[in-house]
Enzyme design. Structure first.
Site, PDB file in Angstrom:
ATOM      1  N   TYR A 181       0.848  -1.197   0.000  1.00 35.66           N
ATOM      2  CA  TYR A 181       0.000   0.000   0.000  1.00 35.66           C
ATOM      3  C   TYR A 181       0.888   1.253   0.000  1.00 35.66           C
ATOM      4  O   TYR A 181       0.681   2.185  -0.775  1.00 35.66           O
ATOM      5  CB  TYR A 181      -0.922  -0.008   1.222  1.00 35.66           C
ATOM      6  CG  TYR A 181      -1.864   1.184   1.275  1.00 35.66           C
ATOM      7  CD1 TYR A 181      -2.997   1.231   0.467  1.00 35.66           C
ATOM      8  CD2 TYR A 181      -1.601   2.270   2.102  1.00 35.66           C
ATOM      9  CE1 TYR A 181      -3.860   2.330   0.499  1.00 35.66           C
ATOM     10  CE2 TYR A 181      -2.452   3.371   2.140  1.00 35.66           C
ATOM     11  CZ  TYR A 181      -3.578   3.389   1.347  1.00 35.66           C
ATOM     12  OH  TYR A 181      -4.428   4.488   1.361  1.00 35.66           O
TER      13      TYR A 181
ATOM     14  N   LYS B 187       1.185   4.279  -2.798  1.00 39.01           N
ATOM     15  CA  LYS B 187       0.886   5.683  -2.494  1.00 39.01           C
ATOM     16  C   LYS B 187       2.133   6.575  -2.642  1.00 39.01           C
ATOM     17  O   LYS B 187       2.024   7.742  -2.985  1.00 39.01           O
ATOM     18  CB  LYS B 187       0.275   5.809  -1.092  1.00 39.01           C
ATOM     19  CG  LYS B 187      -1.146   5.231  -1.010  1.00 39.01           C
ATOM     20  CD  LYS B 187      -2.110   5.996  -1.915  1.00 39.01           C
ATOM     21  CE  LYS B 187      -3.523   5.474  -1.849  1.00 39.01           C
ATOM     22  NZ  LYS B 187      -4.451   6.208  -2.722  1.00 39.01           N
TER      23      LYS B 187
HETATM   24  N1  LIG Z   1      -9.762   6.125   4.594  1.00 36.83           N
HETATM   25  C1  LIG Z   1      -8.507   6.402   4.864  1.00 36.83           C
HETATM   26  O1  LIG Z   1      -8.077   6.360   6.005  1.00 36.83           O
HETATM   27  C2  LIG Z   1      -7.574   6.823   3.752  1.00 36.83           C
HETATM   28  C3  LIG Z   1      -6.347   7.383   4.139  1.00 36.83           C
HETATM   29  C4  LIG Z   1      -5.468   7.782   3.148  1.00 36.83           C
HETATM   30  C5  LIG Z   1      -5.792   7.655   1.821  1.00 36.83           C
HETATM   31  N2  LIG Z   1      -6.981   7.093   1.464  1.00 36.83           N
HETATM   32  C6  LIG Z   1      -7.242   6.981   0.014  1.00 36.83           C
HETATM   33  O2  LIG Z   1      -8.453   7.646  -0.329  1.00 36.83           O
HETATM   34  C7  LIG Z   1      -9.070   6.978  -1.430  1.00 36.83           C
HETATM   35  C8  LIG Z   1     -10.504   6.635  -1.072  1.00 36.83           C
HETATM   36  O3  LIG Z   1     -10.482   5.814   0.085  1.00 36.83           O
HETATM   37  P1  LIG Z   1     -11.768   5.554   1.002  1.00 36.83           P
HETATM   38  O4  LIG Z   1     -11.321   5.602   2.401  1.00 36.83           O
HETATM   39  O5  LIG Z   1     -12.864   6.403   0.551  1.00 36.83           O
HETATM   40  O6  LIG Z   1     -12.025   4.021   0.645  1.00 36.83           O
HETATM   41  P2  LIG Z   1     -13.428   3.230   0.547  1.00 36.83           P
HETATM   42  O7  LIG Z   1     -13.045   1.793   0.598  1.00 36.83           O
HETATM   43  O8  LIG Z   1     -14.391   3.752   1.535  1.00 36.83           O
HETATM   44  O9  LIG Z   1     -13.931   3.611  -0.928  1.00 36.83           O
HETATM   45  C9  LIG Z   1     -13.179   3.265  -2.086  1.00 36.83           C
HETATM   46  C10 LIG Z   1     -14.138   3.092  -3.246  1.00 36.83           C
HETATM   47  O10 LIG Z   1     -13.341   2.642  -4.371  1.00 36.83           O
HETATM   48  C11 LIG Z   1     -14.045   1.592  -5.003  1.00 36.83           C
HETATM   49  N3  LIG Z   1     -13.127   0.721  -5.738  1.00 36.83           N
HETATM   50  C12 LIG Z   1     -12.314  -0.229  -5.234  1.00 36.83           C
HETATM   51  N4  LIG Z   1     -11.671  -0.855  -6.238  1.00 36.83           N
HETATM   52  C13 LIG Z   1     -12.084  -0.284  -7.382  1.00 36.83           C
HETATM   53  C14 LIG Z   1     -11.796  -0.511  -8.760  1.00 36.83           C
HETATM   54  N5  LIG Z   1     -10.955  -1.483  -9.152  1.00 36.83           N
HETATM   55  N6  LIG Z   1     -12.400   0.270  -9.691  1.00 36.83           N
HETATM   56  C15 LIG Z   1     -13.288   1.228  -9.307  1.00 36.83           C
HETATM   57  N7  LIG Z   1     -13.614   1.469  -8.027  1.00 36.83           N
HETATM   58  C16 LIG Z   1     -13.010   0.727  -7.079  1.00 36.83           C
HETATM   59  C17 LIG Z   1     -14.769   0.862  -3.884  1.00 36.83           C
HETATM   60  O11 LIG Z   1     -15.842   0.078  -4.377  1.00 36.83           O
HETATM   61  C18 LIG Z   1     -15.209   2.024  -2.997  1.00 36.83           C
HETATM   62  O12 LIG Z   1     -16.482   2.513  -3.364  1.00 36.83           O
HETATM   63  C19 LIG Z   1      -8.200   5.769  -1.734  1.00 36.83           C
HETATM   64  O13 LIG Z   1      -7.311   6.085  -2.777  1.00 36.83           O
HETATM   65  C20 LIG Z   1      -7.440   5.549  -0.437  1.00 36.83           C
HETATM   66  O14 LIG Z   1      -6.222   4.880  -0.639  1.00 36.83           O
HETATM   67  C21 LIG Z   1      -7.875   6.680   2.408  1.00 36.83           C
END
Ligand SMILES: NC(=O)c1ccc[n+]([C@@H]2O[C@H](COP(=O)([O-])OP(=O)(O)OC[C@H]3O[C@@H](n4cnc5c(N)ncnc54)[C@H](O)[C@@H]3O)[C@@H](O)[C@H]2O)c1
Length: 365
Positions: A208, A212
């Protein structure tokens, strides 16, 4: 590698000055824009769609979760009264699926173009690098890098398509820190979702963190050249935030450290999206905390009793281009020279395109 300039001379990459996050922005500046979001059926993606649709943007979002995507689009249409909210099935790891999402977005866009692309879709799972091989076998099986596929290859596809479709946004202008976001809503903007895992290693999640870090590298490289196509790029790097991505074991691992809130990530992404003056900047978003710069500019934690407003959003990776090496500077200077030489030709082309658009010959592609 050539020596780094130490005279603090900024390289002309059309980057905007350091963010002053105390200056308010107006989320209503997104009104009339067309925004494409990947991974919009849940977490941050769905919250972005809700916020921007609520302020009058057209939002087209893709996701692999069709049932939830359809439901989210219906709910947001109902809540906001904005019918220009559309879900399109999309698997970001599949090139053709992303091409379809971008083509649909152009078709559904009232002005026939895309103003902002948000490369949001991402996954975090148990990391196979942590649980390597069965040492009793002759050779390990070829691993499947699911997180790299979604978080890196998927984002590279999104970026490549953004570089193609954003400059074909009829009536949009080259990005500039001098634009007026209130009167110039047509934009060319690519927003990345990085992570604190872009900035630091994550011991339990090397794959991961690698994905990133790569997204951060993509942002830092593109921001040196994307202005040549009139595209601004920015990045939001959230800390651990309360979304479905956060499994129980991680919540336990960071217990006591605090979880960030989705609304603060939405705030940071909305500032970047709404304010067309922001070019090439990055922020981290975490739990709200009371920090203040000391006399040397270093942020110091003042404790929860301190008499200042807490903040969840902080700028990062703001000035690395000012200290960059000679080869990068040479490339950027060449791009600037080409852009300057093309000045009048580019202007004439834009005028012809604007006239064609005005008489209905431009428009939807
Ligand atoms: N939540 C956190 O703590 C956090 C922290 C840092 C970065 N992020 C980043 O923010 C972004 C969103 O994360 P989140 O927390 O909303 O996650 P989440 O799991 O709540 O939502 C992610 C969405 O992406 C969709 N998805 C997954 N694989 C996919 C694919 N192959 N094609 C299309 N859609 C796909 C899922 O169905 C989901 O609706 C991500 O890039 C994640 O790495 C999240």
């Amino acid at each position: 590698m050539a020596a780094v300039s130490n005279d603090k001379r900024p390289v002309d990459i059309h980057q905007s000055p350091p963010l002053d996050l105390s200056i308010p922005y107006n989320p209503a500046w997104v009104k009339g824009r067309t925004i494409l979001v990947t991974g919009g059926a849940g977490g941050f993606g769905a919250a972005f769609v809700r916020k921007w649709a609520g302020h009058g943007a057209t939002v087209i979002f893709g996701d692999i979760n069709t049932e939830q995507g359809d439901q989210v689009a219906r709910d947001i249409q109902k809540e906001t009264g904005n019918k220009n909210v559309h879900f399109v099935h999309c698997d970001v790891t599949d090139w053709q699926s992303q091409v379809n999402l971008f083509k649909e977005a152009v078709k559904l866009s009232p002005h026939g173009g895309i103003d902002t692309v948000v490369a949001n879709a991402g996954i975090a799972k148990a990391d196979i690098l942590q649980f390597p091989c069965d040492l009793s076998v002759a050779e390990p099986k070829q691993p499947k890098w699911q997180m790299l596929d979604v978080n890196l290859t998927g984002v590279m596809y999104t970026s490549h398509l953004a570089m193609f479709y954003l400059p074909r946004n009829p009536g949009s202008k080259n990005c500039t820190p001098d634009s007026d976001p209130a009167t110039a809503p047509r934009d060319r903007h690519l927003l990345f979702l990085g992570s604190v895992a872009s900035l630091a290693g994550v011991p339990l999640s090397p794959q991961y963190a690698a994905s990133k870090h790569a997204v951060l590298g993509l942002f830092r490289s593109l921001r040196g050249t994307s202005f040549a196509q009139g595209i601004r790029v920015n990045i939001v790097c959230p800390y651990y935030i309360d979304t479905p991505m956060m499994p129980a074991f991680l919540r336990i691992a960071i217990a006591g450290g605090g979880l960030g809130k989705v609304e603060d990530v939405v705030d940071a992404a909305t500032r970047f999206t709404a304010d067309s003056r922001i070019l090439g900047r990055g922020v981290v978003v975490g739990p709200k905390i009371k920090l203040k710069p000391d006399d040397n500019g270093e942020l110091k934690y003042l404790g929860e009793d301190a008499d200042i407003q807490p903040s969840a959003v902080w700028e990062v990776y703001a000035d690395d281009f000012q200290y960059t090496d000679a080869s990068v500077r040479a490339i950027v200077n060449s791009l600037n020279a080409i852009q300057k030489a093309q000045g009048w030709i580019g202007w004439a082309k834009d005028c012809l395109a604007a006239l064609a658009y005005g008489v209905g010959l431009g428009g939807k592609k």
